[in-house]
Design an enzyme around this catalytic site. Structure first.
Site, PDB file in Angstrom:
ATOM      1  CG  PHE A   1      -2.023  -0.889   1.282  1.00 37.18           C
ATOM      2  CD1 PHE A   1      -3.245  -0.539   0.737  1.00 37.18           C
ATOM      3  CD2 PHE A   1      -1.894  -2.149   1.856  1.00 37.18           C
ATOM      4  CE1 PHE A   1      -4.315  -1.415   0.771  1.00 37.18           C
ATOM      5  CE2 PHE A   1      -2.955  -3.024   1.891  1.00 37.18           C
ATOM      6  CZ  PHE A   1      -4.176  -2.657   1.344  1.00 37.18           C
ATOM      7  CG  ASP A   2       1.150   5.862  -1.641  1.00 34.10           C
ATOM      8  OD1 ASP A   2       2.311   6.100  -1.275  1.00 34.10           O
ATOM      9  OD2 ASP A   2       0.299   6.745  -1.819  1.00 34.10           O
TER      10      ASP A   2
END
Length: 631
Positions: free
Chosen positions: A309-310
């Site tokens: 995930f960013d």
């Protein structure tokens, strides 16, 4: 077909009734023409293309049945084959209708206004409206084109586009998406995109293109069909000639058994097993704001073992909010907020919006500053109520620390707050050549609601490792990851380094998905095994770059996506197992118990219908927290 069989049986019992026999064969001829016409045309087309398909196998089997005195079995084969094709087309059309329903969301007309002050407009075709024009959206009507609200307010149902279950409030300055439904009030939208360029138009285009992009399994079976069909014809010829030529078996029963073998071994159910399931999954996702850009991505999502995930805008809300105001001088906290809001009222920075929102929420009034100046990278400066004030980052103190009153204690407090994963801005007042710090304002980028539960659901869905990629320092990143329940953090990354991080994760844990906002994560989304863009309604980069697009910011769509893909994979395995199992069972029955041709026909066509219906069950797939199931 039935009439022909009755007439032939009557003719057999009365050899002198030649007319009955002729009438019986005429009945069968009509049955063959009605049942086999479209199959014959398809067979001719495939032969012209130098291909062998299932239609040709069925036509040859029916002709062979008639040639050995079993016209009823041949007619039954053609009838059930045509019926199964109708049911199969119905099943696939059910999946396509879920996709085509998106096109009905786009309004054909719009109410065009001549000016911002107008209250009455004229109805025009939505395709005639250009960017910059104004359209009026009345209660109960759909927003005709993408744009920005400039007047009025209302709640809007965006579920058809983004999958969000709750209505969203729209007021001046908010984006409005074509195809969403205005519920209560009336508002005016300044159009930003033409009809063919709107989010809903791109969604429709992407989903239509996805139907044409076959899954790996589907492409394999399509290639396999050619070789398999040739093998079936060769096996049929061998089964119909070798027993008679080498062992002296009767030609009639031998050819009959060979034709039964051709029917039983034909791969109808095997070939249809994949598109029915993949199209159903694509349709199910599209109704919930999940866009698979091809069947191949449905299969890829099912094999994902790790997710990266960013942080900003994906795991977090992507915008700072004021959390705390610390007084350090002779001003109270409300006075500090009022002074900060006055300075920030002239700024467009994201932190300025956070400070102003905080002031509004706490009903703190502010005045307009004089002699306003923006100092790039440091902050803003101006005169408020006769006092020269400076608001900005702590680095501005470092540059002039010899002129800052009580710098050491101020710096210690700033460091304490930053260790708590807070962004700090400083309000200072000029006293001659000296600066006195009046207060500190801390801001945080909050974790999205439901992130810890989402991470837990991903593990329940079979994801082995969850990672966060961020440009934040290690301490701040680790604190966010601990709150979210994330396994590993890659901190202090520039956007161009995120793809390298994803590849390192994949080397260790297997196929990895990258989830980001689709803008600064574009290289990682494009290069990852599976790129998923979240919150991409209206974001052209995400629609172009990612393999799967989530139109809303609802993070619970991610476990749903993984669960839907894995349910699709299980359905594919089940369908292929059913198809191959029926073929093996019927072939065994032909040589062990003399399975008659009618039963082989029923087994063959029944299997085709069964896998089609099993595939469209994915349209009914539902997700409950911690429990992924088909209903």
């Amino acid at each position: 077909m039935v009439g022909g069989e009755i007439l032939l049986r009557m003719a057999d019992s009365n050899p002198s009734a030649g007319g009955l026999r002729l009438a019986g064969w005429l009945f069968f001829a009509v049955a063959y023409i009605c049942g086999g016409y479209f199959g014959l045309l398809a067979s001719i087309d495939s032969l012209k293309a130098r291909k062998i398909d299932i239609d040709l196998l069925m036509v040859l089997a029916a002709i062979g049945a008639a040639s050995v005195g079993a016209p009823f079995e041949g007619a039954l084969l053609l009838f059930l084959f045509s019926l199964s094709n109708v049911l199969q087309d119905y099943a696939l059309n059910r999946t396509r209708s879920a996709i085509h329903s998106l096109a009905r969301l786009r309004p054909d007309t719009a109410v065009l206004l001549d000016s911002e002050e107008s209250n009455q407009g004229r109805v025009v075709q939505a395709s005639e409206v250009e960017p910059g024009m104004l359209v009026q959206v009345k209660p109960g009507h759909r927003v005709p084109l993408d744009g920005v609200v400039i007047r009025g307010s209302s709640t809007v149902d965006q579920s058809s586009i983004t999958g969000e279950s709750m209505p969203v409030t729209k007021q001046a300055g908010d984006d409005a998406l074509a195809g969403t439904i205005n519920q209560e009030g009336e508002f005016v939208v300044r159009v930003t995109k033409r009809s063919g360029e709107s989010t809903i138009a791109k969604v429709i285009e992407l989903v239509e293109n996805a139907r044409e992009q076959q899954a790996h399994t589907e492409r394999f079976l399509e290639r396999f069909e050619q070789y398999y069909a040739i093998g079936v014809i060769a096996a049929t010829i061998a089964a119909g000639t070798i027993p008679s030529l080498l062992f002296g078996a009767d030609w009639g029963p031998t050819v009959y058994r060979a034709i039964t073998l051709m029917v039983a071994a034909s791969p109808c159910a095997l070939i249809i097993s994949t598109p029915a399931s993949i199209l159903s999954a694509i349709g199910n996702g599209a109704r919930r704001g999940i866009l698979f850009k091809g069947g191949v991505h449905v299969e890829q999502a099912a094999g994902i073992q790790a997710i990266a995930f960013d942080k900003t805008g994906t795991l977090t809300e992507g915008r700072p909010v004021v959390q705390e105001v610390v007084a350090m001088g002779d001003l109270g906290t409300n006075d500090i907020v009022a002074a900060a809001a006055a300075l920030e009222s002239r700024s467009e920075h994201v932190i300025a919006r956070a400070v102003l929102e905080y002031a509004e929420q706490n009903q703190v009034a502010w005045s307009q500053p004089d002699d306003f100046k923006s100092r790039s990278g440091l902050g803003v400066q101006g005169s408020v109520n006769g006092q020269q004030l400076l608001l900005g980052s702590p680095s501005m103190l470092q540059e002039n620390k010899e002129n800052v009153t009580d710098f050491t204690s101020v710096q210690a407090e700033i460091e304490r707050l930053e260790q708590e994963i807070k962004t700090v801005i400083v309000l200072a007042r000029a006293n001659g050549s000296q600066w006195q710090v009046l207060g500190l304002i801390t801001l945080i980028d909050r974790l999205r609601q439901g992130v810890p539960a989402m991470v837990k659901q991903l593990r329940q869905a079979g994801i082995k490792h969850v990672v966060m990629l961020t440009g934040d320092n290690r301490t701040a990143a680790r604190a966010i990851a601990n709150e979210a329940g994330i396994d590993e953090v890659f901190p202090e990354l520039l956007p161009e380094h995120k793809l390298d991080a994803v590849r390192r994760i994949e080397e260790k844990f297997g196929p990895t998905a990258m989830i980001g906002d689709g803008v600064n994560d574009a290289p990682a989304l494009a290069g990852a095994r599976l790129g998923i863009a979240m919150g991409a309604a209206g974001t052209d980069v995400a629609l172009e770059t990612a393999d799967i697009v989530l139109l809303s910011d609802d993070i619970t769509r991610i476990p749903y996506l993984i669960a839907l893909s894995r349910a699709t994979r299980r359905t594919l395995i089940t369908n292929i197992s059913i198809a191959l199992g029926l073929i093996a069972l019927m072939i065994t029955g032909i040589y062990l118990i003399d399975l008659p041709l009618p039963l082989a026909v029923i087994g063959h066509e029944g299997g085709t219908v069964l896998v089609s219906l099993n595939g469209i069950r994915l349209l009914l797939f539902k997700h409950k927290t911690g429990n992924f199931h088909l209903s």
